[in-house]
Design an enzyme around this catalytic site. Structure first.
Site, PDB file in Angstrom:
ATOM      1  N   ASP A   1     107.853   8.074  80.697  1.00 12.55           N
ATOM      2  CA  ASP A   1     108.910   8.906  80.109  1.00 12.55           C
ATOM      3  C   ASP A   1     109.530   9.830  81.152  1.00 12.55           C
ATOM      4  O   ASP A   1     110.505  10.518  80.867  1.00 12.55           O
ATOM      5  CB  ASP A   1     108.372   9.734  78.933  1.00 12.55           C
ATOM      6  CG  ASP A   1     107.142  10.541  79.309  1.00 12.55           C
ATOM      7  OD1 ASP A   1     106.202   9.959  79.858  1.00 12.55           O
ATOM      8  OD2 ASP A   1     107.133  11.761  79.070  1.00 12.55           O
ATOM      9  N   ASN A   2     108.974   9.841  82.349  1.00 15.12           N
ATOM     10  CA  ASN A   2     109.538  10.656  83.417  1.00 15.12           C
ATOM     11  C   ASN A   2     110.131   9.795  84.525  1.00 15.12           C
ATOM     12  O   ASN A   2     110.337  10.265  85.641  1.00 15.12           O
ATOM     13  CB  ASN A   2     108.464  11.591  83.999  1.00 15.12           C
ATOM     14  CG  ASN A   2     108.034  12.652  82.997  1.00 15.12           C
ATOM     15  OD1 ASN A   2     108.804  13.029  82.126  1.00 15.12           O
ATOM     16  ND2 ASN A   2     106.807  13.106  83.110  1.00 15.12           N
TER      17      ASN A   2
ATOM     18  N   ASP B   1     111.953  15.805  85.981  1.00 12.84           N
ATOM     19  CA  ASP B   1     110.720  16.461  85.545  1.00 12.84           C
ATOM     20  C   ASP B   1     109.951  17.053  86.722  1.00 12.84           C
ATOM     21  O   ASP B   1     109.121  16.396  87.340  1.00 12.84           O
ATOM     22  CB  ASP B   1     109.826  15.522  84.736  1.00 12.84           C
ATOM     23  CG  ASP B   1     108.965  16.340  83.789  1.00 12.84           C
ATOM     24  OD1 ASP B   1     108.486  17.407  84.208  1.00 12.84           O
ATOM     25  OD2 ASP B   1     108.787  15.932  82.632  1.00 12.84           O
TER      26      ASP B   1
ATOM     27  N   ASP C   1     105.088  24.850  71.728  1.00 11.18           N
ATOM     28  CA  ASP C   1     105.821  25.998  71.193  1.00 11.18           C
ATOM     29  C   ASP C   1     107.329  25.893  71.415  1.00 11.18           C
ATOM     30  O   ASP C   1     108.084  26.791  71.027  1.00 11.18           O
ATOM     31  CB  ASP C   1     105.287  27.312  71.784  1.00 11.18           C
ATOM     32  CG  ASP C   1     105.441  27.386  73.299  1.00 11.18           C
ATOM     33  OD1 ASP C   1     106.039  26.455  73.889  1.00 11.18           O
ATOM     34  OD2 ASP C   1     104.967  28.365  73.899  1.00 11.18           O
TER      35      ASP C   1
ATOM     36  N   LYS D   1     116.479  22.890  78.553  1.00  8.77           N
ATOM     37  CA  LYS D   1     115.017  22.786  78.435  1.00  8.77           C
ATOM     38  C   LYS D   1     114.463  24.171  78.106  1.00  8.77           C
ATOM     39  O   LYS D   1     114.785  25.139  78.805  1.00  8.77           O
ATOM     40  CB  LYS D   1     114.465  22.292  79.773  1.00  8.77           C
ATOM     41  CG  LYS D   1     112.968  22.076  79.828  1.00  8.77           C
ATOM     42  CD  LYS D   1     112.654  21.301  81.094  1.00  8.77           C
ATOM     43  CE  LYS D   1     111.186  21.095  81.323  1.00  8.77           C
ATOM     44  NZ  LYS D   1     110.968  20.266  82.505  1.00  8.77           N
TER      45      LYS D   1
ATOM     46  N   GLY E   1     109.474  12.192  72.955  1.00 10.36           N
ATOM     47  CA  GLY E   1     110.770  12.809  72.631  1.00 10.36           C
ATOM     48  C   GLY E   1     110.863  14.233  73.136  1.00 10.36           C
ATOM     49  O   GLY E   1     109.885  14.811  73.591  1.00 10.36           O
TER      50      GLY E   1
ATOM     51  N   ARG F   1     111.079  20.269  73.428  1.00 14.45           N
ATOM     52  CA  ARG F   1     111.609  21.629  73.653  1.00 14.45           C
ATOM     53  C   ARG F   1     112.946  21.570  74.388  1.00 14.45           C
ATOM     54  O   ARG F   1     113.269  22.454  75.165  1.00 14.45           O
ATOM     55  CB  ARG F   1     110.606  22.433  74.472  1.00 14.45           C
ATOM     56  CG  ARG F   1     110.194  21.735  75.763  1.00 14.45           C
ATOM     57  CD  ARG F   1     109.542  22.694  76.720  1.00 14.45           C
ATOM     58  NE  ARG F   1     108.900  21.977  77.809  1.00 14.45           N
ATOM     59  CZ  ARG F   1     108.344  22.576  78.835  1.00 14.45           C
ATOM     60  NH1 ARG F   1     108.356  23.882  78.903  1.00 14.45           N
ATOM     61  NH2 ARG F   1     107.774  21.872  79.785  1.00 14.45           N
TER      62      ARG F   1
ATOM     63  N   ARG G   1     120.392  21.769  82.631  1.00 11.49           N
ATOM     64  CA  ARG G   1     120.196  20.719  83.631  1.00 11.49           C
ATOM     65  C   ARG G   1     121.258  19.643  83.496  1.00 11.49           C
ATOM     66  O   ARG G   1     121.670  19.297  82.388  1.00 11.49           O
ATOM     67  CB  ARG G   1     118.800  20.155  83.395  1.00 11.49           C
ATOM     68  CG  ARG G   1     118.486  18.868  84.070  1.00 11.49           C
ATOM     69  CD  ARG G   1     116.989  18.676  84.053  1.00 11.49           C
ATOM     70  NE  ARG G   1     116.572  17.899  82.889  1.00 11.49           N
ATOM     71  CZ  ARG G   1     115.302  17.674  82.569  1.00 11.49           C
ATOM     72  NH1 ARG G   1     114.326  18.185  83.284  1.00 11.49           N
ATOM     73  NH2 ARG G   1     115.000  16.953  81.522  1.00 11.49           N
TER      74      ARG G   1
HETATM   75  P1  AMP Z   1     106.395  16.512  80.295  1.00  6.02           P
HETATM   76  O1  AMP Z   1     104.991  16.550  80.753  1.00  6.02           O
HETATM   77  O2  AMP Z   1     107.188  17.748  80.684  1.00  6.02           O
HETATM   78  O3  AMP Z   1     107.103  15.248  80.679  1.00  6.02           O
HETATM   79  O4  AMP Z   1     106.374  16.587  78.715  1.00  6.02           O
HETATM   80  C1  AMP Z   1     105.813  15.581  77.929  1.00  6.02           C
HETATM   81  C2  AMP Z   1     106.184  15.780  76.490  1.00  6.02           C
HETATM   82  O5  AMP Z   1     105.706  17.029  75.999  1.00  6.02           O
HETATM   83  C3  AMP Z   1     107.658  15.765  76.206  1.00  6.02           C
HETATM   84  O6  AMP Z   1     107.836  15.128  74.977  1.00  6.02           O
HETATM   85  C4  AMP Z   1     108.003  17.229  76.127  1.00  6.02           C
HETATM   86  O7  AMP Z   1     109.155  17.479  75.346  1.00  6.02           O
HETATM   87  C5  AMP Z   1     106.763  17.803  75.455  1.00  6.02           C
HETATM   88  N1  AMP Z   1     106.532  19.225  75.760  1.00  6.02           N
HETATM   89  C6  AMP Z   1     106.118  19.761  76.930  1.00  6.02           C
HETATM   90  N2  AMP Z   1     105.990  21.099  76.821  1.00  6.02           N
HETATM   91  C7  AMP Z   1     106.342  21.425  75.554  1.00  6.02           C
HETATM   92  C8  AMP Z   1     106.416  22.649  74.800  1.00  6.02           C
HETATM   93  N3  AMP Z   1     106.081  23.825  75.341  1.00  6.02           N
HETATM   94  N4  AMP Z   1     106.822  22.576  73.519  1.00  6.02           N
HETATM   95  C9  AMP Z   1     107.135  21.414  72.937  1.00  6.02           C
HETATM   96  N5  AMP Z   1     107.080  20.222  73.582  1.00  6.02           N
HETATM   97  C10 AMP Z   1     106.687  20.230  74.870  1.00  6.02           C
HETATM   98 MG    MG Z   2     109.124  14.782  80.827  1.00  7.70          MG
END
Ligand code: AMP
Ligand code: MG
Length: 485
Positions: free
Chosen positions: A251-252, A261, A123, A111, A88, A91, A175
């Site tokens: 998820d991407n 992403d 965070d 984002k 989910g 952020r 975005r």
């Molecule tokens: P991603 O690798 O960008 O596809 O992120 C994978 C998951 O990690 C997703 O659920 C993002 O919302 C979550 N995520 C990535 N960076 C953060 C962050 N700094 N704070 C909270 N959730 C994050």
């Molecule tokens: Mg992602």
């Protein structure tokens, strides 16, 4: 006063259970650093209003029009092969949907808007360098003709966020996407065995992306086929540009066929099928040459999620879905041959010629992008520039060029067209890093804007811009990219 945008909220209205209503965090001093005015205008938005203080408050999630129903989307996903039933938006926020003057629906998504219930240990923040990176690379992809989510704006928040190199300026990316439905969105309900909700989600996705399938008795199977076709074309385009996505988790992977992403992605300079940039991809799962296999693997995960909707008889559902995946394999191969045929100025793909070309590059340190810009001269007999790209140009290159000339003659190929298919400028990693460091360390945006202009006009050589067309010096360290930045 909030900026006047009339949001629609089909996702919020139709997909209960797939999100949490949520608000953006408060920021000390939101400012618009960069607005994509061309995109704003295409969406029918008031670019001038977005540029000002009210725009900054909207684009960072502070003050929204009444029509917005901000929410954090839920999804599941396979990350590096391992399944997480709940990921989910940790952020991010979906503010709502914008229907543009052509009637097309787009998500407006933030984002870096603060922690959500899906944040786990994160965070909830984003920082300027990675946000600018997504802006730059997604604009490049768009200019290169690749389906992609697009950046509408980069805002700074006025505070600082701790990252591995110390405190960095906090930022929010706004975005635009055809939707944020992913393979992982389907996996979310499938993993919970919620077949009725899965059916609602399928109907929603079909209405949004494949409306001609509405009401079809085999909609689930044909939807799978459509997603496969879109993704096959997309990954073939990536391969034709030396683009390495870097984190092809389920998820991407979008249902729309848009690239999403831009965390750890990068373009390959010197050809090596095993190229990986991501700091965490130790096995090379998402290496350049592995991307087509991962596309099919991810599609198989979507098929699994949809099985109960494909056929009540599981065995029959599996057999049907497997056929679709095999058909996508063939479709990908055709798309890949088509991409490289176009790069070679050919009307008809010549598989032996295209495969022979890839074999030529192995172990030669050939700059992938420059190769195609040197080809028109080479095919007309001036091959010094092309040969100079090879560590040790040999007879195989001479033979391949002769074969290529023959195919061009036979097809009546127009080599002048090739420069329209092969970019001079891509966002080369060393240039990207240099511009992002300048922007986030000293606030100097000039280098960034200069590079942005080049990659927004990738096919047109510009006077005095030679350095933008060259790969990093051979001795430069390999760039490493990161997720979750
Ligand atoms: P991603 O690798 O960008 O596809 O992120 C994978 C998951 O990690 C997703 O659920 C993002 O919302 C979550 N995520 C990535 N960076 C953060 C962050 N700094 N704070 C909270 N959730 C994050
Ligand atoms: Mg992602």
């Amino acid at each position: 006063m909030p900026v006047a945008i009339r949001f629609e909220n089909s996702y919020a209205e139709e997909l209960q259970g797939l999100y949490v209503p949520w608000q953006g965090q408060e920021w000390p001093d939101p400012q618009v650093l960069l607005l994509n005015t061309a995109l704003a205008e295409r969406l029918g938005l008031d670019a001038q209003a977005l540029q000002g203080a009210d725009g900054a408050r909207l684009l960072t999630g502070q003050t929204l029009p009444d029509s917005a129903r901000p929410l954090a989307q839920a999804y599941a996903g396979h990350q590096f092969g391992g399944f997480s039933p709940q990921l989910g938006d940790g952020r991010a926020l979906l503010l709502g949907e914008i229907v543009d003057p052509m009637g097309k629906r787009h998500d407006l998504h933030l984002k870096g808007s603060g922690r959500t219930p899906f944040a786990r240990g994160g965070d909830g923040r984003a920082v300027l360098g990675p946000v600018l990176r997504e802006y730059l690379i997604s604009e490049a992809m768009h200019a290169l003709g690749v389906p992609t989510t697009r950046a509408l704006a980069v805002c700074t928040t006025g505070d600082r966020v701790l990252r591995q190199n110390g405190l960095e300026p906090g930022a929010v990316l706004a975005r635009i996407a055809a939707s944020h439905l992913r393979v992982g969105t389907f996996q979310f309900f499938a993993a919970r065995g919620e077949r009725d909700k899965l059916r609602l989600l399928l109907d929603y996705a079909v209405a949004r992306h494949d409306p001609d399938l509405t009401g079809a008795s085999d909609a689930a199977l044909r939807f799978l086929e459509r997603v496969g076709a879109r993704q096959a074309r997309l990954v073939a385009q990536w391969m034709g540009l030396g683009f390495i996505h870097g984190v092809m988790n389920t998820d991407n992977m979008t249902i729309s066929g848009e690239t999403i992403d831009y965390g750890p992605c990068a373009f390959m300079d010197r050809y090596d099928p095993a190229t990986v940039f991501s700091s965490i991809d130790h096995q090379g799962r998402y290496a350049y040459a592995n991307q087509p296999a991962i596309l099919l693997w991810n599609l198989a995960r979507l098929a699994e999620a949809l099985l109960s909707l494909i056929d009540a008889d599981e065995e029959r559902a599996i057999a049907r879905a497997s056929e679709v995946i095999e058909a996508t394999r063939a479709r990908y191969r055709d798309a890949w041959l088509g991409v490289f045929a176009t790069k070679l100025g050919l009307f008809q793909p010549d598989p032996a010629l295209i495969e022979g070309m890839h074999a030529l590059w192995v172990g030669q340190g050939v700059d992938f992008t420059s190769f195609f810009r040197a080809l028109p001269d080479a095919v007309q007999g001036q091959d010094t520039e092309l040969a100079a790209l090879f560590a040790a140009p040999g007879q195989d290159l001479t033979d391949w060029l002769a074969e290529y000339r023959g195919v061009c003659r036979a097809q009546g190929a127009d080599v002048a067209q090739m420069d329209k298919a092969n970019p001079v400028y891509i966002p080369r990693n060393h240039l990207v890093e240099e511009t992002l460091s300048a922007a986030s360390e000293t606030g100097d945006m000039d280098l960034f804007l200069a590079l942005l202009t080049r990659v927004q006009n990738p096919f047109e050589p510009a006077a005095g811009a030679e350095r933008y067309a060259r790969p990093a010096p051979e001795e430069a360290p390999q760039i490493v990219t990161f997720c979750g930045t």
